[in-house]
Scaffold this motif. Structure first.
Motif, PDB file in Angstrom:
ATOM      1  N   MET A  37       0.787  -1.143   0.100  1.00 37.64           N
ATOM      2  CA  MET A  37      -0.046  -0.147  -0.183  1.00 37.64           C
ATOM      3  C   MET A  37       0.792   1.244   0.105  1.00 37.64           C
ATOM      4  O   MET A  37       1.882   1.239   0.633  1.00 37.64           O
ATOM      5  CB  MET A  37      -0.892   0.026   1.282  1.00 37.64           C
ATOM      6  CG  MET A  37      -1.854   1.166   1.463  1.00 37.64           C
ATOM      7  SD  MET A  37      -3.416   1.284   0.177  1.00 37.64           S
ATOM      8  CE  MET A  37      -4.077  -0.166   0.874  1.00 37.64           C
ATOM      9  N   VAL A  38       0.347   2.231  -0.701  1.00 40.22           N
ATOM     10  CA  VAL A  38       1.082   3.613  -0.801  1.00 40.22           C
ATOM     11  C   VAL A  38       1.040   3.999   0.718  1.00 40.22           C
ATOM     12  O   VAL A  38      -0.021   4.178   1.524  1.00 40.22           O
ATOM     13  CB  VAL A  38       0.465   4.627  -1.567  1.00 40.22           C
ATOM     14  CG1 VAL A  38       1.094   6.080  -1.552  1.00 40.22           C
ATOM     15  CG2 VAL A  38       0.495   4.158  -2.873  1.00 40.22           C
ATOM     16  N   ALA A  39       2.395   4.118   1.264  1.00 42.14           N
ATOM     17  CA  ALA A  39       2.352   4.415   2.795  1.00 42.14           C
ATOM     18  C   ALA A  39       1.918   5.817   3.096  1.00 42.14           C
ATOM     19  O   ALA A  39       1.872   6.901   2.356  1.00 42.14           O
ATOM     20  CB  ALA A  39       3.845   4.335   3.231  1.00 42.14           C
ATOM     21  N   GLY A  40       1.059   5.687   4.204  1.00 37.42           N
ATOM     22  CA  GLY A  40       0.313   6.877   4.575  1.00 37.42           C
ATOM     23  C   GLY A  40      -0.656   7.571   4.075  1.00 37.42           C
ATOM     24  O   GLY A  40      -1.123   8.743   4.497  1.00 37.42           O
ATOM     25  N   GLN A  41      -1.512   6.798   3.360  1.00 37.16           N
ATOM     26  CA  GLN A  41      -2.833   7.181   2.725  1.00 37.16           C
ATOM     27  C   GLN A  41      -3.605   7.525   4.032  1.00 37.16           C
ATOM     28  O   GLN A  41      -3.934   6.267   4.810  1.00 37.16           O
ATOM     29  CB  GLN A  41      -3.195   6.230   1.954  1.00 37.16           C
ATOM     30  CG  GLN A  41      -2.594   6.293   0.569  1.00 37.16           C
ATOM     31  CD  GLN A  41      -3.354   5.868  -0.464  1.00 37.16           C
ATOM     32  OE1 GLN A  41      -4.221   4.617  -0.374  1.00 37.16           O
ATOM     33  NE2 GLN A  41      -3.280   6.348  -1.674  1.00 37.16           N
ATOM     34  N   PRO A  42      -4.312   8.357   4.426  1.00 37.84           N
ATOM     35  CA  PRO A  42      -5.114   8.631   5.409  1.00 37.84           C
ATOM     36  C   PRO A  42      -6.142   7.512   5.730  1.00 37.84           C
ATOM     37  O   PRO A  42      -6.558   7.130   6.966  1.00 37.84           O
ATOM     38  CB  PRO A  42      -5.811   9.899   5.277  1.00 37.84           C
ATOM     39  CG  PRO A  42      -4.862  10.800   4.299  1.00 37.84           C
ATOM     40  CD  PRO A  42      -4.336   9.636   3.205  1.00 37.84           C
ATOM     41  N   THR A  43      -6.879   6.956   4.776  1.00 42.58           N
ATOM     42  CA  THR A  43      -7.856   5.768   4.841  1.00 42.58           C
ATOM     43  C   THR A  43      -7.162   4.684   5.678  1.00 42.58           C
ATOM     44  O   THR A  43      -7.805   3.936   6.299  1.00 42.58           O
ATOM     45  CB  THR A  43      -8.625   5.635   3.571  1.00 42.58           C
ATOM     46  OG1 THR A  43      -9.275   6.718   3.106  1.00 42.58           O
ATOM     47  CG2 THR A  43      -9.424   4.501   3.968  1.00 42.58           C
ATOM     48  N   GLN A  75       0.400  -2.100   9.708  1.00 43.35           N
ATOM     49  CA  GLN A  75       1.404  -2.783  10.507  1.00 43.35           C
ATOM     50  C   GLN A  75       2.735  -2.546  10.725  1.00 43.35           C
ATOM     51  O   GLN A  75       3.386  -2.916  11.459  1.00 43.35           O
ATOM     52  CB  GLN A  75       0.938  -4.434  10.621  1.00 43.35           C
ATOM     53  CG  GLN A  75      -0.543  -4.151  11.177  1.00 43.35           C
ATOM     54  CD  GLN A  75      -1.100  -5.854  10.862  1.00 43.35           C
ATOM     55  OE1 GLN A  75      -0.440  -6.638  10.184  1.00 43.35           O
ATOM     56  NE2 GLN A  75      -2.510  -5.983  11.223  1.00 43.35           N
ATOM     57  N   ASP A  76       3.160  -2.397   9.295  1.00 42.94           N
ATOM     58  CA  ASP A  76       4.617  -2.238   9.027  1.00 42.94           C
ATOM     59  C   ASP A  76       4.730  -1.540   7.830  1.00 42.94           C
ATOM     60  O   ASP A  76       3.990  -1.298   6.955  1.00 42.94           O
ATOM     61  CB  ASP A  76       5.375  -3.613   8.916  1.00 42.94           C
ATOM     62  CG  ASP A  76       6.929  -3.413   8.844  1.00 42.94           C
ATOM     63  OD1 ASP A  76       7.411  -2.557   9.421  1.00 42.94           O
ATOM     64  OD2 ASP A  76       7.342  -4.458   8.566  1.00 42.94           O
ATOM     65  N   VAL A  77       5.737  -0.425   7.797  1.00 40.96           N
ATOM     66  CA  VAL A  77       6.243   0.198   6.705  1.00 40.96           C
ATOM     67  C   VAL A  77       7.459  -0.181   6.061  1.00 40.96           C
ATOM     68  O   VAL A  77       8.517  -0.164   6.834  1.00 40.96           O
ATOM     69  CB  VAL A  77       6.158   1.827   6.875  1.00 40.96           C
ATOM     70  CG1 VAL A  77       6.562   2.566   5.600  1.00 40.96           C
ATOM     71  CG2 VAL A  77       4.650   2.209   7.218  1.00 40.96           C
ATOM     72  N   ARG A  78       7.588  -0.659   4.869  1.00 42.33           N
ATOM     73  CA  ARG A  78       8.962  -1.017   4.153  1.00 42.33           C
ATOM     74  C   ARG A  78       9.429  -0.120   3.287  1.00 42.33           C
ATOM     75  O   ARG A  78       8.654   0.470   2.429  1.00 42.33           O
ATOM     76  CB  ARG A  78       8.571  -2.319   3.799  1.00 42.33           C
ATOM     77  CG  ARG A  78       7.729  -3.223   4.545  1.00 42.33           C
ATOM     78  CD  ARG A  78       8.338  -3.818   5.573  1.00 42.33           C
ATOM     79  NE  ARG A  78       9.563  -4.477   5.678  1.00 42.33           N
ATOM     80  CZ  ARG A  78      10.397  -4.860   6.382  1.00 42.33           C
ATOM     81  NH1 ARG A  78      10.168  -4.476   7.551  1.00 42.33           N
ATOM     82  NH2 ARG A  78      11.470  -5.576   6.103  1.00 42.33           N
ATOM     83  N   PRO A  79      10.750   0.070   2.981  1.00 37.88           N
ATOM     84  CA  PRO A  79      11.430   0.847   1.954  1.00 37.88           C
ATOM     85  C   PRO A  79      11.378   0.023   0.737  1.00 37.88           C
ATOM     86  O   PRO A  79      11.591  -1.411   0.421  1.00 37.88           O
ATOM     87  CB  PRO A  79      12.846   1.010   2.586  1.00 37.88           C
ATOM     88  CG  PRO A  79      13.141  -0.163   3.104  1.00 37.88           C
ATOM     89  CD  PRO A  79      11.894  -0.641   4.021  1.00 37.88           C
ATOM     90  N   THR A  86      14.418   6.380  -1.961  1.00 36.57           N
ATOM     91  CA  THR A  86      13.616   5.523  -1.400  1.00 36.57           C
ATOM     92  C   THR A  86      11.997   5.896  -1.389  1.00 36.57           C
ATOM     93  O   THR A  86      11.791   7.112  -1.101  1.00 36.57           O
ATOM     94  CB  THR A  86      14.107   4.986   0.007  1.00 36.57           C
ATOM     95  OG1 THR A  86      15.458   4.564  -0.043  1.00 36.57           O
ATOM     96  CG2 THR A  86      13.159   4.062   0.648  1.00 36.57           C
ATOM     97  N   LEU A  87      11.061   4.769  -1.829  1.00 36.72           N
ATOM     98  CA  LEU A  87       9.871   5.113  -1.566  1.00 36.72           C
ATOM     99  C   LEU A  87       9.236   4.254  -0.409  1.00 36.72           C
ATOM    100  O   LEU A  87      10.071   3.205  -0.021  1.00 36.72           O
ATOM    101  CB  LEU A  87       8.969   4.904  -2.738  1.00 36.72           C
ATOM    102  CG  LEU A  87       9.343   5.451  -4.114  1.00 36.72           C
ATOM    103  CD1 LEU A  87       8.610   5.146  -5.181  1.00 36.72           C
ATOM    104  CD2 LEU A  87       8.980   7.123  -3.926  1.00 36.72           C
ATOM    105  N   TYR A  88       7.916   4.551   0.219  1.00 31.93           N
ATOM    106  CA  TYR A  88       7.752   3.414   1.128  1.00 31.93           C
ATOM    107  C   TYR A  88       6.379   2.895   0.985  1.00 31.93           C
ATOM    108  O   TYR A  88       5.424   3.709   0.319  1.00 31.93           O
ATOM    109  CB  TYR A  88       7.690   4.380   2.528  1.00 31.93           C
ATOM    110  CG  TYR A  88       9.147   4.634   2.951  1.00 31.93           C
ATOM    111  CD1 TYR A  88       9.776   3.646   3.557  1.00 31.93           C
ATOM    112  CD2 TYR A  88       9.466   5.727   2.666  1.00 31.93           C
ATOM    113  CE1 TYR A  88      11.099   4.055   4.142  1.00 31.93           C
ATOM    114  CE2 TYR A  88      10.974   6.069   2.957  1.00 31.93           C
ATOM    115  CZ  TYR A  88      11.562   5.386   3.752  1.00 31.93           C
ATOM    116  OH  TYR A  88      12.836   5.762   4.036  1.00 31.93           O
ATOM    117  N   VAL A  89       6.222   1.627   1.157  1.00 32.94           N
ATOM    118  CA  VAL A  89       4.985   0.948   1.120  1.00 32.94           C
ATOM    119  C   VAL A  89       4.621   0.178   2.459  1.00 32.94           C
ATOM    120  O   VAL A  89       5.576  -0.101   3.092  1.00 32.94           O
ATOM    121  CB  VAL A  89       4.879  -0.160   0.043  1.00 32.94           C
ATOM    122  CG1 VAL A  89       5.191   0.552  -1.515  1.00 32.94           C
ATOM    123  CG2 VAL A  89       6.252  -1.142   0.005  1.00 32.94           C
ATOM    124  N   ALA A  90       3.420   0.344   2.743  1.00 29.58           N
ATOM    125  CA  ALA A  90       2.889  -0.385   3.936  1.00 29.58           C
ATOM    126  C   ALA A  90       2.140  -1.875   3.545  1.00 29.58           C
ATOM    127  O   ALA A  90       1.662  -2.123   2.616  1.00 29.58           O
ATOM    128  CB  ALA A  90       1.893   0.739   4.674  1.00 29.58           C
TER     129      ALA A  90
END
Length: 377
Positions: free
Chosen positions: A114-120, A126-130, A303-307
């Protein structure tokens, strides 16, 4: 807020244009797996693809593409095939995630890219990965300097093997965005062999995935398209890659090479040449995806981040799903987080692949002898 669920193929041109408008307005959504073209292609091949259209005051505020499986189990669009998913909307849109699931007739929605940090969905991360990227916004040479800084030894070794490959096998030639379907077939055959050899499931044993790849290869619009690249030594293809792009970002998808040339590390040689070609074509970034190979660490310049996470509504199916998925997800995260464990797991899978290949060859040999004895062709 009003939520209407339809199939992506049912979206009108005005709705598709709105999807593109929302995607372009938010840099975090600059990923082809979030594009409407990918959703429509998936819908043509899979019956379980849906999209929730979120409207506010008569104007579309967002799109949520997903898969609805039996018992209300929700999965990201493309599931294990994709490296990014999320809500296509303005960055300020915040929905009640459980109300969204209710409208989509889902009891649970599991996400891992998931695109990290989306308000919904942020409350359920539970975890955010690079996810390492090659960033060319300062130019190719600036990126190359970063790679050199990351690991001068690795870069020197790859450049040496690159020269050796050209010297011993023929002058190197790199083809960017080739439309030839035969070249795609060569690449997919290499990839299937790699899956089997390393103990993984062969994705291209599923005809619909082959068809999806062919459909994406045929796409070549300004904002979305398939990019097939191939490195040649003389006239012989040795390494290639097929990925998807937006107007500015290429996402890594299916890299592979001919194992006959493995001593030259053709996959990494190809990646260096692909980076240069991508920058020259006007792309700003190559997204290599989270986890996995060590080469990503020294090729990255950003780096981008996904959740990873899970949203569920109280139900028996959600509980069963949790019991089945949570131990696997935790084990995968632990392995991907520790290079020593990743290498050990990789060795085990490769050993399994060798055993499976040997057994297949043994099973095929008697058939070949019988066919020859009976004159079968």
């Amino acid at each position: 807020m009003k939520i209407q669920v339809v199939r992506p193929g049912e979206l009108g041109e005005a709705e598709r244009d709105r999807w593109r408008e929302l995607q372009k307005a938010d840099p975090s959504l600059d990923n082809p797996f979030l594009s409407v073209e990918f959703a429509v292609a998936m819908d043509r091949l899979r019956d379980y693809v849906r999209v929730a259209v979120v409207s506010d005051g008569g104007r579309i505020a967002g799109f949520f593409p997903y898969e609805r499986h039996s018992f209300g189990i929700g999965k990201p669009l493309g599931g294990f095939l994709t490296t990014c998913h999320g809500l296509i909307s303005g960055p300020e849109l915040r929905l009640d995630a459980k109300a969204l699931l209710r409208a989509c007739k889902l009891s649970v929605f599991d996400f891992d890219h998931m695109v990290a940090g989306q308000p919904t969905f942020a409350p359920y991360e539970q975890d955010v990965r690079p996810a390492p990227v090659m960033d060319f916004t300062q130019g190719f040479e600036a990126w190359l300097e970063q790679v050199k800084s990351n690991s001068p030894k690795n870069l020197k070794t790859v450049r040496y093997k690159e020269r050796k490959l050209g010297r011993e096998q023929g002058e190197l030639r790199f083809a960017w965005s080739t439309p030839d379907p035969e070249v795609l077939r060569i690449l997919l055959a290499w990839k299937s062999d790699q899956y089997r050899r390393t103990g993984r499931v062969d994705r291209f044993a599923q005809p619909w995935i082959v068809e999806l790849t062919e459909m994406m290869h045929a796409e070549n619009a300004s904002d979305f398209g398939g990019v097939l690249t191939m490195l040649y030594a003389g006239d012989v293809p040795v390494a290639g890659h097929f990925g998807l792009r937006t107007a500015t970002t290429l996402v890594g998808w299916f890299p592979a090479y001919d194992t006959e040339y493995a001593r030259y590390s053709p996959g990494i040689v190809h990646h260096l040449q692909m980076a240069e070609a991508a920058a020259q074509s006007g792309l700003h970034m190559v997204d290599m995806g989270k986890g996995g190979k060590e080469y990503k660490d020294w090729l990255k310049s950003g780096t981008l981040y996904v959740a990873e996470g899970r949203v569920s509504r109280p139900s028996a199916s959600a509980a069963v799903h949790w019991m089945g998925r949570t131990p696997f997800n935790k084990a995968r995260t632990i392995v991907m987080d520790r290079p020593s464990l990743y290498r050990a797991a990789d060795r085990v899978l490769k050993g399994f692949g060798r055993v499976r290949t040997s057994m297949q060859q043994q099973q095929e040999s008697p058939n070949a002898v019988a066919n020859e004895a009976t004159g079968a062709r």
